[in-house]
Every structure is written in structure tokens, then in C-alpha cells.
Write a protein that holds these residues in place. Structure first.
Motif, PDB file in Angstrom:
ATOM      1  N   LEU A  36      -0.816   8.824  -4.109  1.00 36.92           N
ATOM      2  CA  LEU A  36      -2.019   8.330  -3.417  1.00 36.92           C
ATOM      3  C   LEU A  36      -1.896   8.236  -1.700  1.00 36.92           C
ATOM      4  CD1 LEU A  36      -3.782   5.465  -5.589  1.00 36.92           C
ATOM      5  CD2 LEU A  36      -4.719   8.207  -5.561  1.00 36.92           C
ATOM      6  N   GLU A  37      -2.466   8.597  -1.168  1.00 35.85           N
ATOM      7  CA  GLU A  37      -2.407   7.943   0.293  1.00 35.85           C
ATOM      8  C   GLU A  37      -2.656   7.030   0.950  1.00 35.85           C
ATOM      9  OE1 GLU A  37      -2.192  10.024   3.151  1.00 35.85           O
ATOM     10  OE2 GLU A  37      -1.608  11.403   1.821  1.00 35.85           O
ATOM     11  N   PRO A  38      -2.074   5.818   1.180  1.00 31.81           N
ATOM     12  CA  PRO A  38      -2.064   4.497   1.367  1.00 31.81           C
ATOM     13  C   PRO A  38      -3.227   3.839   1.961  1.00 31.81           C
ATOM     14  CG  PRO A  38       0.218   5.557   2.804  1.00 31.81           C
ATOM     15  CD  PRO A  38      -0.615   6.575   2.666  1.00 31.81           C
ATOM     16  N   ALA A  39      -4.119   4.555   2.198  1.00 36.50           N
ATOM     17  CA  ALA A  39      -5.288   4.356   2.409  1.00 36.50           C
ATOM     18  C   ALA A  39      -5.912   4.174   1.017  1.00 36.50           C
ATOM     19  CB  ALA A  39      -6.145   4.510   3.541  1.00 36.50           C
ATOM     20  N   GLN A  40      -5.727   4.818   0.396  1.00 34.14           N
ATOM     21  CA  GLN A  40      -6.427   4.897  -0.561  1.00 34.14           C
ATOM     22  C   GLN A  40      -6.479   3.461  -1.543  1.00 34.14           C
ATOM     23  OE1 GLN A  40      -5.266   8.500  -2.121  1.00 34.14           O
ATOM     24  NE2 GLN A  40      -7.547   8.354  -2.616  1.00 34.14           N
TER      25      GLN A  40
ATOM     26  N   ALA B  33       0.710  -1.154  -0.130  1.00 27.53           N
ATOM     27  CA  ALA B  33       0.606  -0.478  -0.474  1.00 27.53           C
ATOM     28  C   ALA B  33       0.895   1.123  -0.235  1.00 27.53           C
ATOM     29  CB  ALA B  33      -0.563  -0.249   0.940  1.00 27.53           C
ATOM     30  N   MET B  34       1.870   1.207   0.530  1.00 32.91           N
ATOM     31  CA  MET B  34       2.858   2.998   0.657  1.00 32.91           C
ATOM     32  C   MET B  34       3.621   2.751  -0.305  1.00 32.91           C
ATOM     33  SD  MET B  34       4.204   2.754   5.109  1.00 32.91           S
ATOM     34  CE  MET B  34       4.980   0.822   4.307  1.00 32.91           C
ATOM     35  N   ARG B  35       3.981   1.656  -0.535  1.00 34.57           N
ATOM     36  CA  ARG B  35       5.024   1.724  -2.435  1.00 34.57           C
ATOM     37  C   ARG B  35       4.122   1.813  -3.292  1.00 34.57           C
ATOM     38  NH1 ARG B  35       9.242   2.025  -5.320  1.00 34.57           N
ATOM     39  NH2 ARG B  35       9.938   0.818  -6.315  1.00 34.57           N
TER      40      ARG B  35
END
Length: 473
Positions: free
Chosen positions: A145-149, A136-138
Motif C-alpha cells: 500500500l501507500e503509507p497514506a492508505q 505506516a511505512m512498515r
């Protein structure tokens, strides 16, 4: 690993399904996840979508497929001498890529440059929802984007991910190839072996954890391990009860829901429910017979062209009819179906997809994986938790897992709210507060003619078979 041609054909099929789309498709494999510190990671498991399209079962890999040119590039680093000291000699990135039909490789550090270049040129970045936080962070850093997205938003999927890519991947992975079916049969056989070990280990006074250890040893000796966290409990009314601290007590029902994952990472998922004393009480047998008949009904109805949503409904109708015979419900079956009464006794759905994951592809969005475009999830408890509602086609692999549970808190809530009070005999239900639950599950392959159960010889399942098997263990 499958043949090079298998992976080439899968990626070609993916690109064919994405005709009309432009840009690049970005795949990010998993990395080692530290348990306490970097050099002490959790057990390695590759991302399932990466396994399906690329097959390289090593950490630190990524790939870009160019939808416009058809070019395929793998991004990863060769092992350093420090790595080799600890892990021994490893194949080069180039040789691993060549083994799956890709000739173009670049260092891992060049992935950011490749994605950034595409963004600068106004090209679309197609990606699948993340399932791990590193990915997600990558993804977030690469796509801005934000990781949560980058995660799926509940059952509806991930709005930021590529809808075209998600639909294409689901359409491919939902229908299992002959090579996959062979591996899933093998995973099912392994799952049956672990369940047999568990059944043979049931003895009054034994701690549940001892049985769990024996059954999981089977999967570790012959496969990758379990396909999900083992459920073995005398509190079958708790669906995901992972506590194994209790001693086996006489007169209880022991629900064992467990699966094996093969070394090739295909999953199985079986459930059986056993009377701890070796024989069912009359009350236990009455409920067990209903669940067994529901399991058999689902199998008989599962065939191409039939929506599994309708199979769930048929099972629910049979359950209500039989519970009516025990005086637990009463009234019109049609009206009880409209009121969602079956959900009080089976709050979960009849089944889910199985493949490289036990709940296959649900990280992409449960509604997208389990529902056809013309289907809508019900708001009812039970029916609304159905994970696989689609019209069945040959090659689907699904679970058939009806159950009946007596959950005191849920019954009390419905009673306090006056819910379905004209249909439910709440005073009689109080006699079942100590009952627990029963679930019976097999893995089904949809064939051209109907369905068959995966694995070898079917685990004992009828009440007579269960009692006979336990008497001979």
C-alpha cells in the motif's frame, strides 16, 4: 505489566470476536523515534494496541496471529552487545514473549517473509490503522500500500484496515477490566495531585509556565508523565492553547486541562477553571454556575442503557435555558436545539473515551469508536464534535466536560451570516468578548448502577469550593 493470563485471555477474546474471518492479524509495535538523530530519540512510548494485547514495553516488536490455526508468533531481535553497552543487560525476546503467554518467536527480519508468504497464498492481512509514520511505512511495505492508505481518514477510519479487526479491538477496549479500572483510579489520583499543585501555584504575576512546570513535575515524579500536552491558559476560549508565556493577571479565568499517564500507561484527564484573583466576579460566577450545573447533570444522567448523545443534548438544553436567564439567548429551547445554538457556546462535545490513551482509540476512527452502528454524527457545530455518543455500558470510562466559551471570531461570523438571529442576543454578547471560557471535567466510570468519578477525593469544583480552596492555598 498484567499477568500472563490477562494477555492470553485478551488475545483469545480477540480471536473469538473474529470468528468467521480467515488470514493473519498483523500487529506492529512502535520503535524509538529520533528527535534530532537516531541516538537521541523522543521519550519512549509503546503503541497502545500492542500494550493491550502483548504488554511488552520495548521497541522493535511485531506479532502475527493466525486466525485459522490459532498460532501466535512474536518477531523481534535480541539486544546486541553494542546495545547492551549502552543500555545494560536485557531480557531475551523469548523470555519476554513467554511472560505474555507466547512460545513462538522469530527474528524481526522474518516478518516480511511471513506476511509475503500469506499474501502469496491469498490469505487476508488484517491490520489496524497506523498512528506513527514508521508504522505506516512498515505496514505499507508489507501490505503493498501507500503509507497514506494506512492512516485513518479523519473520523471515518481507515478503509484499507481490517474492519473486522477494528470492531473487535474497539469492543474489547471500550469495556475496562477490573485490573484496568484499578490502574485508572491510580492515574486519576495522580492527575488530581497535579491539578492540586497547579491550583496552589496560582499567584498574580507568576508566569504560566512556572505553574505548568510544577504540576508536570508531579506526574514525572510518580508516573510516566502527562497524558497529553498540558493546557493552562487565561484564554480559555482557545481550546488547545499550549502557550504558557503570559503572567497571571488579576480578574482573569485560568483554565487548566491536564492529565497524568501512569507508569502502566493508563490516562486521566481533568479540567478546572479558576478565578485568578481567588474570587469570581458576578459575571464569572453566573457563567461558572451554569457549567458546574451542566457537569453535575451529565454525571446524574450517565448510566447503563443511556446514550451519551442524549446526555450531551440534555446538557445543551440546560445550558441554553440558563443562558436565556442571563439574556444572552431567547426563544424556544426546542427551536434553539434544532438550530444548533448551543454550539456557539460549546463547540466541542460533552466527552470522549479514556483508557490507554486520553482520547482512547480515536486513531482507529472516531466514528467507529464513539458511535453505535445505528447512530449518525450530527452536522451541527458542537453536537457534531461529540466524540462519544454510544449507549453506555458498565466498564466504559468517559470524560464529563461541559464548557461555555465566548469566541469573538465565531460570534462575529454567526452574526455576519445572520445565523440564529432570532435566538441570539448578539449585542449583549459583545460584552463578553473579553471573558474567555470555562470548562469543568471529571473522569467517569459507568457502573452497574450508574456512574462514579475516578480517583480519590474529588477536586474542588463548585464555585464555593473553588473560592474556599484558593483562600486556603
Amino acid at each position: 505489566m498484567f499477568s500472563k493470563e490477562t494477555f492470553i485471555n485478551r488475545r483469545k477474546a480477540l480471536l473469538d470476536r473474529m470468528k468467521g474471518e480467515s488470514g493473519i492479524v498483523l500487529f506492529i509495535g512502535n520503535i524509538d523515534s529520533p528527535a534530532q538523530y537516531k541516538d537521541n530519540p523522543y521519550k519512549w512510548r509503546q503503541d497502545s494496541n500492542w500494550l493491550y494485547f502483548f504488554g511488552i514495553d520495548e521497541p522493535g516488536f511485531a506479532a502475527v496471529l493466525d486466525l485459522d490455526s490459532g498460532e501466535e508468533t512474536i518477531f523481534a531481535d535480541d539486544f546486541s552487545i553494542d546495545d547492551i553497552i549502552w543500555t545494560g543487560p536485557m531480557e531475551s525476546v523469548a523470555s519476554q514473549a513467554a511472560a505474555v503467554g507466547i512460545g513462538n518467536t522469530r527474528p524481526a527480519s522474518k516478518l516480511s517473509w511471513a506476511v509475503t508468504e500469506a499474501i502469496i497464498k491469498g490469505r487476508k492481512i488484517h491490520f489496524l490503522p497506523a498512528s506513527r509514520y514508521y508504522n505506516a511505512m512498515r505496514l505499507a511495505s508489507l501490505a503493498g500500500l501507500e503509507p497514506a492508505q494506512t492512516f485513518s481518514n479523519g473520523k471515518s477510519g481507515c478503509p484499507a484496515a481490517s474492519g473486522a479487526l477494528v470492531r473487535a479491538v474497539i469492543s474489547l477496549r471500550l469495556v475496562k477490566e477490573a485490573e484496568e479500572i484499578k490502574l485508572m483510579d491510580e492515574a486519576a489520583v495522580l492527575g488530581q495531585e497535579m491539578h492540586t499543585a497547579a491550583r496552589k501555584g496560582i499567584r498574580i504575576g507568576r508566569v504560566e509556565q512556572e505553574i505548568v512546570g510544577e504540576m508536570e513535575a508531579v506526574t514525572l515524579a510518580k508516573g510516566w508523565g502527562t497524558s497529553f500536552t498540558t493546557i493552562l491558559t487565561q484564554h480559555g476560549e482557545i481550546f488547545h492553547c499550549h502557550s504558557h508565556q503570559q503572567a497571571i493577571e488579576a480578574g482573569k479565568l485560568l483554565v487548566i486541562d491536564a492529565g497524568a499517564e501512569s507508569n502502566e500507561h493508563y490516562a486521566s484527564d481533568f479540567t478546572r477553571t479558576y478565578p485568578t484573583s481567588g474570587k469570581f466576579s458576578s459575571r464569572q460566577r453566573d457563567i461558572y454556575q451554569i457549567v458546574y450545573d451542566c457537569n453535575e447533570l451529565a454525571f446524574s444522567l450517565a448510566k447503563p442503557g443511556v446514550a451519551y448523545l442524549d446526555v450531551h443534548k440534555a446538557v445543551s438544553r440546560l445550558m441554553l435555558e440558563r443562558l436565556g436567564g442571563l439574556g444572552l439567548v431567547n426563544g424556544s429551547i426546542d427551536q434553539m436545539m434544532e438550530e444548533g445554538v448551543a454550539g456557539l457556546f460549546m463547540p466541542h462535545g460533552l466527552g470522549h473515551n479514556i483508557g490507554l490513551d486520553c482520547h482512547d482509540m480515536e486513531d482507529l476512527g472516531e466514528d467507529l469508536v464513539g458511535y453505535d452502528s445505528d447512530q449518525k454524527r450530527s452536522p451541527q457545530l458542537g453536537l457534531g464534535n461529540l466524540r462519544m455518543a454510544r449507549k453506555l455500558v458498565p466498564g466504559n470510562v468517559i470524560s464529563d466536560e461541559p464548557g461555555i466559551y465566548f469566541i469573538p471570531a465565531l460570534i462575529e461570523q454567526w452574526k455576519d451570516e445572520g445565523k440564529a438571529k432570532d435566538f441570539i442576543n448578539y449585542s449583549r454578547l459583545e460584552q463578553y468578548y473579553d471573558f474567555g471560557g470555562i470548562r469543568l471535567e471529571d473522569d467517569l466510570l459507568i457502573t452497574e448502577e450508574g456512574a462514579r468519578r475516578l480517583g480519590g477525593q474529588r477536586l474542588p469544583i463548585s464555585p464555593e469550593e473553588i473560592e474556599e480552596a484558593m483562600a486556603n492555598d
